[in-house]
Each structure stands twice: as C-alpha cells, then as structure tokens.
Write a protein that holds these residues in place. Structure first.
Motif: not given
Length: 278
Positions: A154-179
């Motif tokens: 409610e206080h922010a307008t966007y998220v910046v993700s920290n570094l990630c080197f694993d496409p699978r981890v990145l995909g799961r994280w995005i899905a988890r955040v949206r879930g």
C-alpha cells in the motif's frame, strides 16, 4: 494486454550505478537520456555521495532514482530534509530498501516505517520502489521477505528484485509473489555482462568493510562470475523469457546491475537489441 517480449523489456531498463568518482562521466558518455539511472547507497560512506550524484545526473536531464536505505537515516528530520532536497532536484521516484548498515544510523531499522512516514509527509514521490528476493536473503527467511512485500504494497508502487541467476527460481518467485496477492509491477534484477576482475576491483573501491560484507553475503555470485561460462545475462534472459513475458507476471522491465561497468552494459544491451530486432 499482450505480453512484452525480451526486446520490449530491454527497452524498459534501469541501470544501477554506484556513486564512485568516475560514475558521472561514464553515465554521460554511455547512457541514453531515456534510460533510468538508479544510484546505490553505501553503509560505509553514507547517503551524501548518493544524493550528490543524484543531483548532478538530474541536472544533466536523467531520470534518477536514488536509493534511500532506512538504516542510513538518522531520524524523521533527516528523512524530511532528504525528501526536500530530492524534490528540489525534480526527483519523483525513490527506492527504499532496509539497507545493510549495522548498526543503523538512527531510529529506522527497516523500510516499512520509512514508507509509512513518507505517507504521512503526503506521498512526496510519484513512484516508490521496494526490494524483492528471488534467491534467499542471507539473513531473512523467504516467507518473511514475501510477507514484507505484502506489508509494503500500500506504500510502494513497484518491486525491484535482487539478483537471481536461476531461471527456475526466478519463475517460481514471480508466481509465488502473485499467488500471495502482491500485484505491484516488478523490475527484474539482472547482472550485466560483468567481468570478474573489474567486479572484484569495484568491490575493493567500495570500501574494505562493505566489500567484505558483500563477499560474505553473496559468495555464490562470485562463483557464478568466476566459472568459465558460468554466467551470461543473455542466457538467463532467454531461459527466463516465458516467466518474464507472461501477462500474469506483471514484469515492467529490467533492472540491470552494472557494477559500474556502464559502457560494457550499454554495448551489450544495444547488441542484443539489434539481434532480437533483426
């Protein structure tokens, strides 16, 4: 809404730079004015170098996003002073992480109290970014980092993700955040084409204390860079394309960690864009 491809994401980039002596010169020489520049803050050097570089780049016509770590702010008065200075320079976007200063410089030990205080000050910035952690934070449990994004939504307008080197981890994280119900746009953090020797030299320039903490907290990053063929930003983006461009992902663009290898990062981006558009 159609999903943007990698070409579109590469046109919506932010370049993260460190406030070193030659940074202004490098940005002016290599970064187009339509690229957003974000300026980090050092727990060793404090907030002033960040603010100084922000003012100078803004005067050159760049859209600049300074990092304002909570743990570098002394108190409410320091925050208000910082806000006033940034608004005077035309800054309308700030990134508010907790920061690594240990102990904190003052009364704030996390980002959420700063975000709430900005709300009490009348929301002086049109855009406010917060941190996301696709790969586990060295000090904070994954469940807590996702919950923190929910608390800040409610206080922010966007998220910046920290570094990630694993496409699978990145995909799961995005899905988890949206879930979890966090709907803020995400700028996905990607390391540029970093040369290990230059990265180590930059870590040394940051300051002995800070570079030691940086190395200790992110040893796997350096292993990735050190291993022949161990890291390629193009390979990461190609393997992550499905996760990044799905309409449900809500990826707004890429946040490129340049480690002040600014010329190399822009040359790589232009080359990849030419290849994708060709």
């Amino acid at each position: 809404m159609t999903a943007p491809g990698l070409s579109a994401l590469l046109r919506r980039v932010r370049y993260e730079v460190l406030p070193a002596r030659a940074t202004e010169e490098k940005v002016l020489a290599h970064v187009p004015r339509d690229v957003v520049v974000t300026v980090t803050a050092s727990p060793v050097k404090g907030l002033e170098p960040t603010l100084d570089l922000t003012a100078r780049l803004a005067a050159h016509g760049y859209r600049v996003v300074p990092h304002v770590p909570a743990r570098l702010l002394r108190d409410d008065a320091h925050l208000k002073e910082t806000v006033d200075r940034l608004r005077e320079w035309g800054v309308d976007d700030v990134f508010v992480p907790a920061g690594d200063a240990d102990p904190p410089a003052g009364t704030y030990d996390g980002a959420l109290p700063v975000l709430r205080r900005l709300g009490e000050l009348g929301r002086p910035f049109a855009e406010v970014g917060v941190t996301g952690y696709p790969e586990s934070h060295p000090l904070i449990h994954d469940d807590i980092t996702v919950q923190a994004m929910w608390d800040k939504r409610e206080h922010a307008t966007y998220v910046v993700s920290n570094l990630c080197f694993d496409p699978r981890v990145l995909g799961r994280w995005i899905a988890r955040v949206r879930g979890r119900g966090v709907e803020l746009p995400v700028h996905v953090g990607v390391a540029g084409p970093v040369q290990r020797a230059k990265l180590l030299a930059m870590a040394t320039k940051i300051g002995v204390g800070e570079s030691t903490r940086f190395l200790a907290r992110h040893p796997l990053w350096f292993l990735r860079f050190a291993t022949p063929g161990g890291y390629s930003p193009e390979a990461l983006l190609t393997r992550s394309e499905g996760a990044l461009t799905a309409p449900s992902a809500g990826v707004a663009g890429l946040h490129l960690f340049t480690f002040n290898q600014i010329a190399e990062t822009e040359a790589w981006r232009r080359t990849l864009l030419d290849r994708l558009d060709g």
